[in-house]
Scaffold this active site. Structure first.
Site, PDB file in Angstrom:
ATOM      1  CE1 TYR A 144      -3.642   2.581   0.553  1.00  0.00           C
ATOM      2  CE2 TYR A 144      -2.332   3.349   2.401  1.00  0.00           C
ATOM      3  CZ  TYR A 144      -3.383   3.526   1.527  1.00  0.00           C
ATOM      4  OH  TYR A 144      -4.174   4.651   1.615  1.00  0.00           O
ATOM      5  CG  ASP A 239       5.859   3.828   0.483  1.00  0.00           C
ATOM      6  OD1 ASP A 239       6.174   4.631   1.388  1.00  0.00           O
ATOM      7  OD2 ASP A 239       4.678   3.581   0.179  1.00  0.00           O
ATOM      8  CE  LYS A 267       1.349   5.385   8.082  1.00  0.00           C
ATOM      9  NZ  LYS A 267       1.354   4.538   6.903  1.00  0.00           N
TER      10      LYS A 267
END
Ligand SMILES: *Cc1c(COP(=O)(O)O)cnc(C)c1O
Length: 428
Positions: A144, A239, A267
């Site tokens: 994702y 990522d 994050k």
């Protein structure tokens, strides 16, 4: 546990907000029932609006590696907020956060700050396309990268590699530029590059997957990623929105020896505030406007309050690294969960890298989406609710990693294992 207030607030939320939530992952869709409405948090604990306390293993889906309301981060945010909320103009804090990132991650020479992980991956893809002059992107099933149109794509049903839209609203045209391969499968990647190598702008991947539960890459797969992209002039985009500053200070790439062309972050680098970033070699990054021609912008990018939280978080992680302690705590949790499940006669397996951990209700350890999706998700749902009733807040899906924070202690880990023992006894 009494959750009357939560239920009332969520009932109203469902009338005001689609599904009652502002992001679907938090909707409890995979475990049934209704999400809990929260009021405050401190250290390793969350408190809901009814005053119930939970031990937090989500940490806002990754950012809260230091635990909640860490004194240094809180002080930095307070100080920033007293000066200004936003300028939309350069500030010293942007340099400080950029410098911390560049120093921590060897493959990043220059970095652009954005406001979310999605923005980071979306922009990195555009940059890769602008830089290479090619259209196609390769991604992996079960990885994702945020809700970018061209990444909301599933593998087509035929042996053909072209992707199909994974959400209404994603056009077939967009999906056609995305190729979906199998994670941990060098052969699939070789086949794809042999067929379409000259059209591929970039391969984007999670260096340790968190978004199908924790899935660990093989060295062969990582080598194929780097060799094939290099050979065919495509960029490798790592990522690290979840893994950056989580599995190691320098991210998964420092832990696993990956040398990507571009890296996306999010994050943890915002310490709980909305911050994302993408960075890489200077030669590539110089193509972004206004240094170059690839357009990318953001009114609140580099926001001073958000960057203050990020700077304080990264400084704390750099100056008092919690990683050895996180490894110990997480290994203790992993062992305790596995032993307790076995004692209860429950088939399960764990995957873990540092403080990212998943307990799969499956006899075999997942290596890709096909194997991960064989897990017993209804058993996970019952486990989730049994743990929640014992004050342990786990990810509300089998396919999300849990996170241990620096605010956890061996005693709290042991309490968690004791709760798991009771929960497992109810599952068999
Ligand atoms: C969370 C996540 C994203 C998306 O970040 P948002 O801030 O939710 O947009 C992208 N990639 C990975 C690997 C993630 O874990």
């Amino acid at each position: 546990m009494n959750r009357t207030q939560s239920q009332q607030i969520f009932a109203r939320a469902k009338e005001l907000i689609p599904g009652g939530v502002n992001s679907p992952a938090r909707a409890f869709g995979a475990v049934g029932g209704e999400p809990i409405v929260f009021d405050r948090a401190t250290g390793p604990y969350l408190f809901d609006v009814d005053g119930n306390r939970y031990l937090d293993y989500i940490g806002s889906w990754g950012p809260m590696i230091l635990g909640h309301q860490h004194p240094a981060v809180l002080a930095a945010v307070r100080e920033a907020i007293e000066r200004a909320f936003s300028f939309g103009a350069p500030t010293p804090g942007e340099n400080q956060l950029a410098e911390l990132i560049v120093e921590a991650v060897p493959s990043i020479e220059m970095v652009r700050l954005v406001s979310s992980g999605t923005e980071a991956t979306m922009s990195a893809l555009r940059l890769a396309r602008g830089f290479t002059g090619r259209d196609r992107i390769v991604k992996f099933a079960g990885n994702y990268h945020g809700h970018v149109d061209s990444l909301l794509v599933a593998a087509g049903s035929s042996a053909a590699t072209l992707g199909v839209p994974n959400s209404p609203g994603v056009t077939a045209g967009t999906a056609q530029d995305t190729i979906v391969c199998r994670y941990n499968d060098p052969t699939d990647l070789e086949r794809t590059f042999a067929a379409e190598g000259s059209q591929i702008a970039a391969v984007i991947f999670e260096p340790v997957v968190g978004n199908m539960g924790c899935v660990v890459p093989t060295p062969e797969f990582l080598a194929a990623l780097r060799n094939l992209t290099r050979q065919h002039g495509a960029l490798l985009i790592c990522d690290e929105v979840m893994t950056g500053f989580r599995v190691a200070y320098g991210g998964a790439q420092s832990l696993l020896g990956i040398e990507p062309d571009l890296t996306t972050l999010g994050k943890i680098i915002g310490g709980g505030m909305p911050v994302g970033a993408y960075g890489g070699r200077r030669e590539i990054m110089q193509h972004i406007l206004p240094a170059g021609k690839v357009f990318q912008a953001g009114t609140l990018s580099g926001n001073p309050v958000a960057t203050a939280a990020g700077i304080a978080t990264l400084r704390e992680l750099r100056d008092r690294p919690p990683y050895a302690r996180l490894e110990e705590l997480s290994a203790r949790l992993e062992l305790g969960l596995v032993q307790s499940a076995r004692e209860a006669g429950i088939a399960c397996t764990t995957t873990r890298v540092g403080s990212m951990l998943t307990l799969f209700f499956s006899a075999t350890r997942p290596t890709d989406w096909t194997t991960a999706s064989q897990s017993d998700t209804s058993r996970y749902a019952r486990y989730f609710w049994a743990m929640l009733d014992r004050g342990i807040y786990l990810p509300c899906s089998q396919y999300e990693a849990l996170f241990v924070s620096a605010a956890h202690t061996p005693e709290l880990i042991d309490e968690t294992i004791a709760a798991a023992k009771e929960s497992f006894a109810k599952l068999s």
